[in-house]
Scaffold this active site. Structure first.
Site, mmCIF file in Angstrom:
data_model
loop_
_atom_site.group_PDB
_atom_site.id
_atom_site.type_symbol
_atom_site.label_atom_id
_atom_site.label_comp_id
_atom_site.label_asym_id
_atom_site.label_seq_id
_atom_site.Cartn_x
_atom_site.Cartn_y
_atom_site.Cartn_z
ATOM 1 N N ASP A 167 0.891 -0.966 -0.124
ATOM 2 C CA ASP A 167 -0.048 0.043 0.104
ATOM 3 C C ASP A 167 0.903 1.273 -0.110
ATOM 4 O O ASP A 167 1.979 1.268 0.243
ATOM 5 C CB ASP A 167 -0.759 0.085 1.190
ATOM 6 C CG ASP A 167 -0.199 -0.462 2.552
ATOM 7 O OD1 ASP A 167 0.672 -0.979 2.276
ATOM 8 O OD2 ASP A 167 -0.835 0.429 3.775
ATOM 9 N N GLU A 224 -0.520 -2.090 4.978
ATOM 10 C CA GLU A 224 0.353 -1.941 6.485
ATOM 11 C C GLU A 224 0.286 -0.552 6.935
ATOM 12 O O GLU A 224 0.443 -0.641 8.336
ATOM 13 C CB GLU A 224 1.814 -2.367 5.846
ATOM 14 C CG GLU A 224 2.941 -2.595 6.917
ATOM 15 C CD GLU A 224 3.313 -1.508 7.580
ATOM 16 O OE1 GLU A 224 3.581 -1.359 8.944
ATOM 17 O OE2 GLU A 224 3.582 -0.185 6.851
ATOM 18 N N GLU A 225 0.065 0.419 6.213
ATOM 19 C CA GLU A 225 0.267 1.816 6.868
ATOM 20 C C GLU A 225 -0.661 1.846 7.756
ATOM 21 O O GLU A 225 -0.654 2.752 8.614
ATOM 22 C CB GLU A 225 0.208 2.805 5.643
ATOM 23 C CG GLU A 225 1.277 2.810 4.516
ATOM 24 C CD GLU A 225 2.546 3.194 5.415
ATOM 25 O OE1 GLU A 225 2.758 3.565 6.553
ATOM 26 O OE2 GLU A 225 3.732 3.066 4.695
ATOM 27 N N ARG A 256 19.041 -6.273 13.536
ATOM 28 C CA ARG A 256 19.008 -6.273 15.055
ATOM 29 C C ARG A 256 18.147 -7.475 15.435
ATOM 30 O O ARG A 256 17.100 -7.870 14.975
ATOM 31 C CB ARG A 256 18.090 -4.987 15.341
ATOM 32 C CG ARG A 256 17.995 -4.843 17.006
ATOM 33 C CD ARG A 256 17.466 -3.519 17.367
ATOM 34 N NE ARG A 256 17.250 -3.448 18.608
ATOM 35 C CZ ARG A 256 18.321 -3.203 19.564
ATOM 36 N NH1 ARG A 256 19.553 -2.655 19.142
ATOM 37 N NH2 ARG A 256 17.723 -3.425 20.904
ATOM 38 N N HIS A 312 7.990 8.453 4.162
ATOM 39 C CA HIS A 312 7.028 9.335 4.354
ATOM 40 C C HIS A 312 7.030 10.681 4.224
ATOM 41 O O HIS A 312 6.277 11.518 5.024
ATOM 42 C CB HIS A 312 6.388 9.185 5.877
ATOM 43 C CG HIS A 312 5.731 7.633 6.197
ATOM 44 N ND1 HIS A 312 4.641 7.493 7.089
ATOM 45 C CD2 HIS A 312 6.075 6.568 5.755
ATOM 46 C CE1 HIS A 312 4.483 6.313 6.858
ATOM 47 N NE2 HIS A 312 5.606 5.683 6.429
#
Ligand code: NI
Length: 391
Positions: free
Chosen positions: A80, A138-139, A176, A358
């Site tokens: 998306d 997802e957003e 990580r 973004h």
């Protein structure tokens, strides 16, 4: 094998760049990824895979079966875009006013398609299965729950994903172990007071004053209640009340978000917030309605899968190009939901010099596409070959 793999990726690189530009030009918002999903389904179908569409919304899933039985690795990409007006001069700039691939999901989708194509050509040598998960929404942190509830993680032994990252150099990755990104949940508070003329406050129960006390009191949860070594964010992002300067309104509406890096703290937050909100309101003679909405857990990377990605990364990109991400981010990513079903890890793919995600001038770096594909392919082949890699 590495050289054969690189040659195969060389051969599809131009096509990948074209696909990425096409997706960038035609972004679709969360829950509206219809054309993107159709393109993905068509491409996967061309590889001879059985494709499931409409999974948990516009989700697309296909499983590549190797020549011999074995474990199953899932790889997830999100599809998306964001409600941002693109401000770039790119020839493939968004054609949709106010909609833009500002988080690079056009790159993620393209990389997973390239991975499917590359691995499909190697299926004769493969043991086990690779499941390609193309996730919508997802957003807004909604797509992963829906896809998992639809069963996309059934039979999956491990799951991986990547996110393009501007602060990391091209040809580098960031890894990580453990907490990598935060949980994200929202709350809403409606404070019911008593309206009055602004000159006669004694006749009111002022919801603005009560709301201001609620906002301030909530800040003490992080400073006075939770462990300073266990990061938490409580942000009130909305506070709506009143219609005029000389009227004390009857109600106030507040909304905010909570971020944590551990599931234990995450589970403790709704009760803590409710206690403060209800206590402050009661002390001020106001009543309140409180709602807490579950979002996504923190992304907890499995140490074994993270090590596998780091090891493959060092072999593929060189020792110095695998960076350890020093601190978790308090941003969220609903990849976390898949990790409730199987161990897995997400890594950051370096995009080098580009605007932050973004923002209206962000663009995914085309040269990073092949890096992503090579890592996905090699991690998949290593995982399926080596039972010990799942430690
Ligand atoms: Ni993103």
């Amino acid at each position: 094998m590495p050289d054969t793999l690189r040659r195969a990726i060389d051969a599809i690189e131009p096509e990948m760049i074209e696909t990425r530009h096409h997706l960038h030009q035609n972004p679709e918002l969360s829950f509206q990824e219809e054309k993107t999903a159709a393109l993905v389904a068509e491409r996967l179908g061309q590889l001879g895979l059985t494709v499931q569409t409409g999974v948990g919304g516009h989700g697309v899933v296909a499983t590549l079966q190797g020549a011999r039985p074995g474990r199953t690795l899932a790889i997830r990409a999100d599809m998306d875009a964001l409600p941002i007006q693109e401000q770039s001069r790119l020839p493939y700039c968004s054609r949709q006013p106010g909609v833009m691939h500002a988080c690079g999901h056009d790159g993620h989708t393209t990389i997973l398609l390239g991975t499917a194509k590359t691995l499909a050509a190697l299926r004769g040598e493969m043991a086990g299965n690779v499941r390609f998960i193309f996730q919508p929404a997802e957003e807004v942190v909604g797509g992963a729950h829906r896809m998992c509830e639809a069963g996309v993680m059934d039979g999956v032994d491990a799951v991986i994903a990547l996110h393009g990252w501007p602060q990391i150099g091209l040809g580098q990755i960031g890894v990580r172990s453990g907490a990598m990104m935060a949980s994200a949940e929202t709350f809403e508070i409606r404070i019911q007071g008593q309206g009055a003329h602004a000159a006669y406050p004694h006749l009111s129960v002022d919801p603005i004053v009560v709301g201001a006390q609620v906002v301030t009191a909530l800040q003490t949860l992080v400073s006075r209640e939770t462990d300073p070594n266990d990061p938490v964010v409580v942000t009130v992002g909305q506070f709506h009340a009143g219609t005029a300067y000389n009227i004390i309104p009857g109600t106030a509406h507040l909304a905010g978000t909570v971020r944590t890096l551990s599931n234990e703290t995450r589970r403790s937050m709704p009760d803590r917030i409710r206690r403060v909100v209800e206590g402050v309101c009661a002390a001020a003679r106001a009543s309140c309605e409180f709602a807490y909405h579950e979002g996504t857990p923190p992304v907890m990377n499995d140490p074994g899968i993270n090590n596998l990605i780091a090891e493959v990364g060092r072999e593929t990109l060189g020792e110095e190009n695998v960076l350890t991400i020093p601190h978790p981010s308090m941003g969220a990513e609903d990849f976390a939901v898949y990790l409730d079903y199987a161990p897995g890890a997400m890594f950051r793919l370096g995009l080098g010099e580009t605007a932050p995600i973004h923002t209206p001038t962000f663009d995914f770096e085309d040269r990073a596409l092949r890096v992503g594909v090579e890592l996905f392919c090699r991690v998949a082949l290593r995982f399926l070959d080596d039972p010990a890699s799942k430690r």
